[in-house]
Design a protein around this motif. Sequence first.
Motif, PDB file in Angstrom:
ATOM      1  N   GLU A 109       1.054  -1.280  -0.112  1.00  0.00           N
ATOM      2  CA  GLU A 109       0.230  -0.030  -0.016  1.00  0.00           C
ATOM      3  C   GLU A 109       0.896   1.246   0.041  1.00  0.00           C
ATOM      4  O   GLU A 109       1.795   1.311   0.946  1.00  0.00           O
ATOM      5  CB  GLU A 109      -0.631   0.081   1.153  1.00  0.00           C
ATOM      6  CG  GLU A 109      -1.922   1.441   1.277  1.00  0.00           C
ATOM      7  CD  GLU A 109      -2.996   1.173   2.353  1.00  0.00           C
ATOM      8  OE1 GLU A 109      -2.918   0.392   3.156  1.00  0.00           O
ATOM      9  OE2 GLU A 109      -3.703   2.281   2.456  1.00  0.00           O
ATOM     10  N   ASN A 145      -4.662   4.902  -2.217  1.00  0.00           N
ATOM     11  CA  ASN A 145      -5.692   5.444  -1.552  1.00  0.00           C
ATOM     12  C   ASN A 145      -6.301   6.606  -2.456  1.00  0.00           C
ATOM     13  O   ASN A 145      -5.586   7.228  -2.753  1.00  0.00           O
ATOM     14  CB  ASN A 145      -5.334   6.106  -0.005  1.00  0.00           C
ATOM     15  CG  ASN A 145      -5.115   4.916   1.004  1.00  0.00           C
ATOM     16  OD1 ASN A 145      -5.857   4.308   1.369  1.00  0.00           O
ATOM     17  ND2 ASN A 145      -3.800   4.916   1.121  1.00  0.00           N
ATOM     18  N   LYS A 177     -11.013  -4.236   3.470  1.00  0.00           N
ATOM     19  CA  LYS A 177     -10.001  -4.074   4.354  1.00  0.00           C
ATOM     20  C   LYS A 177     -10.802  -3.851   5.830  1.00  0.00           C
ATOM     21  O   LYS A 177     -11.323  -2.689   6.119  1.00  0.00           O
ATOM     22  CB  LYS A 177      -9.452  -2.993   3.960  1.00  0.00           C
ATOM     23  CG  LYS A 177      -8.585  -3.235   2.609  1.00  0.00           C
ATOM     24  CD  LYS A 177      -7.471  -2.168   2.229  1.00  0.00           C
ATOM     25  CE  LYS A 177      -6.052  -2.720   3.170  1.00  0.00           C
ATOM     26  NZ  LYS A 177      -5.025  -1.586   2.904  1.00  0.00           N
ATOM     27  N   ASP A 190     -11.765   0.602   2.000  1.00  0.00           N
ATOM     28  CA  ASP A 190     -10.797   0.768   3.166  1.00  0.00           C
ATOM     29  C   ASP A 190     -11.591   0.929   4.581  1.00  0.00           C
ATOM     30  O   ASP A 190     -12.712   1.545   4.629  1.00  0.00           O
ATOM     31  CB  ASP A 190     -10.062   2.011   2.768  1.00  0.00           C
ATOM     32  CG  ASP A 190      -8.683   2.060   3.541  1.00  0.00           C
ATOM     33  OD1 ASP A 190      -8.386   1.328   4.475  1.00  0.00           O
ATOM     34  OD2 ASP A 190      -7.773   2.813   3.183  1.00  0.00           O
ATOM     35  N   GLU A 214      -8.196   1.907  -3.185  1.00  0.00           N
ATOM     36  CA  GLU A 214      -8.874   1.805  -1.748  1.00  0.00           C
ATOM     37  C   GLU A 214      -9.852   3.089  -1.598  1.00  0.00           C
ATOM     38  O   GLU A 214      -9.172   4.295  -1.741  1.00  0.00           O
ATOM     39  CB  GLU A 214      -7.801   1.887  -0.558  1.00  0.00           C
ATOM     40  CG  GLU A 214      -6.965   0.636  -0.800  1.00  0.00           C
ATOM     41  CD  GLU A 214      -6.088   0.211   0.442  1.00  0.00           C
ATOM     42  OE1 GLU A 214      -6.285   1.125   1.286  1.00  0.00           O
ATOM     43  OE2 GLU A 214      -5.410  -0.351   0.331  1.00  0.00           O
TER      44      GLU A 214
HETATM   45 MG    MG Z   1      -5.766   2.597   2.723  1.00  0.00          MG
END
Ligand code: MG
Length: 285
Positions: free
Chosen positions: A59, A118, A201, A180, A150
């Motif tokens: 990530e 993200n 997640k 997320d 995400e």
């Molecule tokens: Mg994230």
Amino acid sequence: RAKDAGRGTWRAYTSELTTAARNHLKVATELREAVAQGDLVVYYQPLVDASTGDIIAAEALARWHHSDYGWVPPDQFIPVAEETDLILGLGEWVLTTAVAQVASWRRQGLRLPRLSVNLSPRQLHQRDLADTVGGILAHSGLEPSVLELEITENAFLEEQIRTGGLLDQLHGRGVTLAIDDFGTGYASLAYLKHLPVDRIKLDRSFVQGLPTDNADLAISRSVAALGQSLDVGIVAEGVEGPEQAGCLADLGIAELQGFYFGRPLPAGTFTDFLQSGPRRRPESC
Ligand code: MG
Ligand code: C2E
Ligand code: MG
Ligand code: MG
């Protein structure tokens, strides 16, 4: 290390920031300069296969090295960026940098199956986002399926994001999508039925109390079951110890992310991490 060294300065920055709350313009201006001057850095945190411990993804996480305050954590500047269009340039910079890094690793023979980046809700209002993302990927030579974006649940509170078709456009190009911080937002679960969600997640607040906290155990087990029945992959976030890792693996959660397996690292150190030998393997609890 940088974090530890910078702890005092963070606090200074945090209180400074509170004082400056009335003056977001100043922070936004400094952040704008930081983006332009290259004071932002992308760190990479591994996601591992719960049964083998192999790194299956990284990530990308933004870091700001401020000349006066040291390392400023994203929680201190992403929200400021999100209030202005600054997040658009910042977000695109993170995406471009991280995609180029994965392509570079690949040229060195280091295969990273997936990269997570993200995306802020504001980015999802950009009509040309799918073209931008597609262009960045095409330029890198990576296949689109390497990239996962995400998005937090709260993005789905916005009608336009839910129904605007942008997520389908991204998905149609082969990019995958993850929810997320799952379980911490306010959106109804209905989006799981209608939107192209590939992965969930599980937020670290539900992982913290494992394996002893009964509520955390019940929630983690339910999310694992939800993933299996919807055919959506599950990642547990914030795995800090072997007991949590073992417990999550026993629950059938496929992927784990957290300090136990690796902290976010700058690209150079992550390269060593990719090259190094045996990984931590979750043991049954
Ligand atoms: Mg994230
Ligand atoms: P996130 O996307 O949920 O990222 C995971 C956060 O959890 C990271 O914090 C990571 O350092 C932290 N973390 C990972 N493992 C553990 C663990 O075992 N224990 C604990 N206590 N924490 C762990 P970080 O890097 O401070 O980022 C915070 C948030 O800032 C991210 O949460 C994400 O929402 C946002 N963010 C970071 N970079 C970007 C970016 O480039 N764009 C956007 N839009 N948001 C970003
Ligand atoms: Mg998260
Ligand atoms: Mg988070």
